[in-house]
Design a protein around this motif. Sequence first.
Motif, mmCIF file in Angstrom:
data_model
loop_
_atom_site.group_PDB
_atom_site.id
_atom_site.type_symbol
_atom_site.label_atom_id
_atom_site.label_comp_id
_atom_site.label_asym_id
_atom_site.label_seq_id
_atom_site.Cartn_x
_atom_site.Cartn_y
_atom_site.Cartn_z
ATOM 1 N N GLU A 154 0.823 -1.216 0.000
ATOM 2 C CA GLU A 154 0.000 0.000 0.000
ATOM 3 C C GLU A 154 0.853 1.262 0.000
ATOM 4 O O GLU A 154 0.377 2.350 -0.329
ATOM 5 C CB GLU A 154 -0.951 0.013 1.206
ATOM 6 C CG GLU A 154 -1.958 -1.138 1.217
ATOM 7 C CD GLU A 154 -2.716 -1.272 -0.101
ATOM 8 O OE1 GLU A 154 -3.103 -0.247 -0.690
ATOM 9 O OE2 GLU A 154 -2.892 -2.431 -0.560
ATOM 10 N N ALA A 155 2.114 1.124 0.377
ATOM 11 C CA ALA A 155 2.996 2.296 0.424
ATOM 12 C C ALA A 155 3.215 2.829 -0.986
ATOM 13 O O ALA A 155 3.212 2.066 -1.952
ATOM 14 C CB ALA A 155 4.334 1.927 1.053
ATOM 15 N N ALA A 156 3.405 4.151 -1.094
ATOM 16 C CA ALA A 156 3.638 4.748 -2.423
ATOM 17 C C ALA A 156 5.049 4.463 -2.899
ATOM 18 O O ALA A 156 5.286 4.298 -4.094
ATOM 19 C CB ALA A 156 3.405 6.255 -2.363
ATOM 20 N N ALA A 157 5.983 4.382 -1.970
ATOM 21 C CA ALA A 157 7.377 4.174 -2.370
ATOM 22 C C ALA A 157 8.166 3.496 -1.260
ATOM 23 O O ALA A 157 7.889 3.673 -0.062
ATOM 24 C CB ALA A 157 8.024 5.501 -2.741
ATOM 25 N N PHE A 158 9.141 2.761 -1.689
ATOM 26 C CA PHE A 158 10.016 1.970 -0.826
ATOM 27 C C PHE A 158 11.430 2.464 -1.128
ATOM 28 O O PHE A 158 11.839 2.515 -2.289
ATOM 29 C CB PHE A 158 9.816 0.505 -1.226
ATOM 30 C CG PHE A 158 10.645 -0.498 -0.497
ATOM 31 C CD1 PHE A 158 10.316 -0.887 0.801
ATOM 32 C CD2 PHE A 158 11.755 -1.091 -1.112
ATOM 33 C CE1 PHE A 158 11.074 -1.850 1.465
ATOM 34 C CE2 PHE A 158 12.511 -2.049 -0.445
ATOM 35 C CZ PHE A 158 12.169 -2.434 0.847
ATOM 36 N N LEU A 159 12.149 2.859 -0.086
ATOM 37 C CA LEU A 159 13.497 3.409 -0.272
ATOM 38 C C LEU A 159 14.511 2.491 0.396
ATOM 39 O O LEU A 159 14.283 1.994 1.502
ATOM 40 C CB LEU A 159 13.559 4.801 0.370
ATOM 41 C CG LEU A 159 14.549 5.805 -0.194
ATOM 42 C CD1 LEU A 159 14.227 6.145 -1.639
ATOM 43 C CD2 LEU A 159 14.516 7.080 0.658
ATOM 44 N N LEU A 160 15.625 2.276 -0.283
ATOM 45 C CA LEU A 160 16.725 1.469 0.244
ATOM 46 C C LEU A 160 17.973 2.337 0.240
ATOM 47 O O LEU A 160 18.289 2.942 -0.787
ATOM 48 C CB LEU A 160 17.000 0.311 -0.690
ATOM 49 C CG LEU A 160 16.368 -1.022 -0.404
ATOM 50 C CD1 LEU A 160 16.301 -1.808 -1.690
ATOM 51 C CD2 LEU A 160 17.179 -1.773 0.636
ATOM 52 N N ALA A 161 18.678 2.388 1.357
ATOM 53 C CA ALA A 161 19.900 3.194 1.403
ATOM 54 C C ALA A 161 20.981 2.412 2.114
ATOM 55 O O ALA A 161 20.694 1.539 2.940
ATOM 56 C CB ALA A 161 19.636 4.515 2.126
ATOM 57 N N ARG A 162 22.225 2.706 1.766
ATOM 58 C CA ARG A 162 23.341 2.104 2.471
ATOM 59 C C ARG A 162 24.368 3.154 2.826
ATOM 60 O O ARG A 162 24.570 4.111 2.096
ATOM 61 C CB ARG A 162 24.018 1.038 1.608
ATOM 62 C CG ARG A 162 23.316 -0.280 1.657
ATOM 63 C CD ARG A 162 24.113 -1.346 0.964
ATOM 64 N NE ARG A 162 23.530 -2.637 1.264
ATOM 65 C CZ ARG A 162 23.846 -3.777 0.650
ATOM 66 N NH1 ARG A 162 24.767 -3.773 -0.282
ATOM 67 N NH2 ARG A 162 23.269 -4.901 0.997
ATOM 68 N N SER A 163 25.026 2.918 3.966
ATOM 69 C CA SER A 163 26.236 3.674 4.286
ATOM 70 C C SER A 163 27.361 2.676 4.454
ATOM 71 O O SER A 163 27.203 1.676 5.150
ATOM 72 C CB SER A 163 26.082 4.461 5.587
ATOM 73 O OG SER A 163 27.363 4.924 5.997
ATOM 74 N N ASP A 164 28.480 2.938 3.793
ATOM 75 C CA ASP A 164 29.673 2.132 4.050
ATOM 76 C C ASP A 164 30.758 2.986 4.675
ATOM 77 O O ASP A 164 31.951 2.730 4.501
ATOM 78 C CB ASP A 164 30.165 1.434 2.777
ATOM 79 C CG ASP A 164 30.647 2.414 1.713
ATOM 80 O OD1 ASP A 164 30.655 3.632 1.968
ATOM 81 O OD2 ASP A 164 31.052 1.961 0.629
ATOM 82 N N ALA A 165 30.334 4.032 5.399
ATOM 83 C CA ALA A 165 31.312 4.903 6.061
ATOM 84 C C ALA A 165 32.057 4.133 7.147
ATOM 85 O O ALA A 165 33.181 4.463 7.496
ATOM 86 C CB ALA A 165 30.627 6.128 6.646
ATOM 87 N N GLY A 166 31.423 3.123 7.706
ATOM 88 C CA GLY A 166 32.105 2.267 8.680
ATOM 89 C C GLY A 166 32.055 2.811 10.100
ATOM 90 O O GLY A 166 31.894 4.008 10.333
#
Lengths: 456, 456
Positions: free
Chosen positions: B271-283
């Motif tokens: 039902e959500a309008a959008a799905f966001l995926l994010a990554r940080s590899d700053a450690g």
Amino acid sequence: MNTALLRELAAVLPSEALITDADVLEAHRRDQAEWAPSGQPLVLVRATCTDDVRAVLRVASARKVPVVPRGAGSGLSGGANATDGCIVLSLMRMNRVLEVDPRGLLAVVQPGVLNAEVKAAAAEKGLWYAPDPASWEFSSLGGNLATNAGGLCCVKYGVTGDAVLGLEVVLADGSVVRTGGRTVKNVAGYDLTRLFVGSEGTLGVITEATLKLRPKPPRATTLVATFPTLSGAGLAVTDIMARTRPSLLELMDRATCRAVEAYKPLGLDVEAAAFLLARSDAGGDQGVAEIEAMARCCEAAGATFVTHSEDEAEGELLLTARRLAFPALERQGATLLDDVGVPLSRIPELLAAVEGIAARREVLVGTFGHAGDGNMHPTVVFDRKDPAALARARAAFDDILEAALALGGTITGEHGVGVLKQPFLGRQLGEEAMRVHRRLKGAMDPLGILNPGKVC
Amino acid sequence: MNTALLRELAAVLPSEALITDADVLEAHRRDQAEWAPSGQPLVLVRATCTDDVRAVLRVASARKVPVVPRGAGSGLSGGANATDGCIVLSLMRMNRVLEVDPRGLLAVVQPGVLNAEVKAAAAEKGLWYAPDPASWEFSSLGGNLATNAGGLCCVKYGVTGDAVLGLEVVLADGSVVRTGGRTVKNVAGYDLTRLFVGSEGTLGVITEATLKLRPKPPRATTLVATFPTLSGAGLAVTDIMARTRPSLLELMDRATCRAVEAYKPLGLDVEAAAFLLARSDAGGDQGVAEIEAMARCCEAAGATFVTHSEDEAEGELLLTARRLAFPALERQGATLLDDVGVPLSRIPELLAAVEGIAARREVLVGTFGHAGDGNMHPTVVFDRKDPAALARARAAFDDILEAALALGGTITGEHGVGVLKQPFLGRQLGEEAMRVHRRLKGAMDPLGILNPGKVC
């Protein structure tokens, strides 16, 4: 011919844009490459808008008169040096930041704006324009683009070309082309942006640039280390690059450290063979871990002294020595500044070769530069009043170019070819690549009016 | 003519390099752009070395026969689609990693090597080849170079062109040019490397590439968030980009999430309008701080669900939905895959425009892609057997290109122009830039034999 040309320019330009005063012309004959040849311009045009640039190029095309575009004049290869009878086209009055879009992460600027002004405009919106040539406080963005200028932070954040999204360029015939755009990624057609960036005004005149902005990185931690041997310092550089992502990795040799100490005593170890400066802006404990990894690389490579500071002011102090390198060498005499690059693995060989050249040619050479990119500035220092010394210095300058080529390197990492290194370009690129250069130049500037004698 | 051409090719190539078998030719007629036109090749040449490529181009030049270079055939724009009577020149047998230099941080590879093989060769020496198009397991490096392929990690680490130090290229007349070199920085002459990268085989045939390697970044932390509105998700993207340096920032819309759930139920909120995926590899704690900052951006933009995981396996699981996006949409019918880019600030408008187009054209459009670069893949899904549906789908595909252009965007962010988007290129670039393209093409390939009809 001259009178007719001036009359035609006067007909299409505001009167204050056209300067023929001899003193002003003299001041616009060359950039900072003191020893590169330069000719006598006929007229200086101070363009205030793209239409001025178009007008100049239309007249120049009609009369087949050379046009030498010019920014702040801080270039180091003679790329802005005049040719006899040319129109010097200054872009320094096109000096506005047209837009900073914080949500689009971009800025639109004119070519006469200084690098420092772009940084300041970005900072006002909490953002960062990364490219930082040593001349950032007084070099123009147009010049940065024309030479694809590097700097200290490009070891992590790339060179000027990496920060350009799009351009407006006036072509030799006065037509205007827009390249790239406002998107981060764009593969619609050939990469015209990258073709114009670094082309030193020989393919077109850049009249506007759309630049990529970034969030400011975390505060940096700074490391310094000294090495008893050049090979040890070189080893540390490749190890650091293979294991961490420094935001700065600079090297100074003994001659440079001595020049700095003679200029402003900072307590540098003038017996050490090399002095290394590194930064991590990874932030937090990752930044600490990265600096510690760098320190281990230095110790394993035989560093006799390693220290670091997380304090920003102290970090700036540690960087002072590097910032003073060129001014300090300049105080010792006239200079010929090389800008060679070698594959990372061959830095020690380059440094050794430069030492050999200095001894053989009986000149002082101080070497410093962007070790993390393999881009070094061996600087030949000599007595300006001694013609024999100048001859030896020139020979040493050329020997250093040869040494870089022999190591699979480049004659210029970030300053450009200009007229200074033009005679060596074919040696690096080979006949086929030169032929491609001439084909491209012919396609873009069939009359050969754009900055003739530069690049190819 | 045909017999004579085959005889001439046979005289200069090993016999096993020359294939005229109808089934094999049929299999080499096109890439994955199913709906783009393709012609009937005369012959397939499987080059095994640069000299084979030279031989083909010399014969083709003498006879003015078109040559269509080809990698793994995984392209999405028809860039490798044959023209009638052409020589299809496969580079897939030039598939060796020639060198990995861990101290020089570079690899030298032939064009037929797969992206995955370059990654593996780098990993063996503890290093990383960054560019990661979705096709990385089956696309060739030559194809990656020809299209300047992007991927998921380029939001932080750049596209294919950013990882290229130098090239060997065979020109239309069979001569060989080397561009760039083994140095990180190099401004000696025009940026020929960048001119060939992304030129889709229309300016020369890449026969070798020197690629930049990096240390592997720290382990990534992965965040997912769902949004009740597209504009909220768009806002989160621009905030995240302005405040952090994600190593991945991907978006999927509702239609895509539903297709994924229908394919492999993962518990996505359909039902959500959008799905966001994010990554940080700053450690380290910086990575945690960065992910927390991203989470705050999502919450401030109205996300209804935000979670993250530092566990690598769990992170991969979270990424599964994104990896399934295109396969899931493909299961719903035939697809027409757009590859538009817009300025970061205009992502919500693009997403809204695509929704409008889907409704107006009565087609299903699932949108997913590299939100952090503003590069999205609206995918039109339709019934292959229904000609009316195909017509509506084509119209929607074109409408999406128009929408991107209207937002100051690009018709292709990473897949290339090929034949599929060729009719729209002039609309994006304008007449002057097209004229420059034709001038450059004419200078490099005066007979027009290199991949004619592609790009310009």
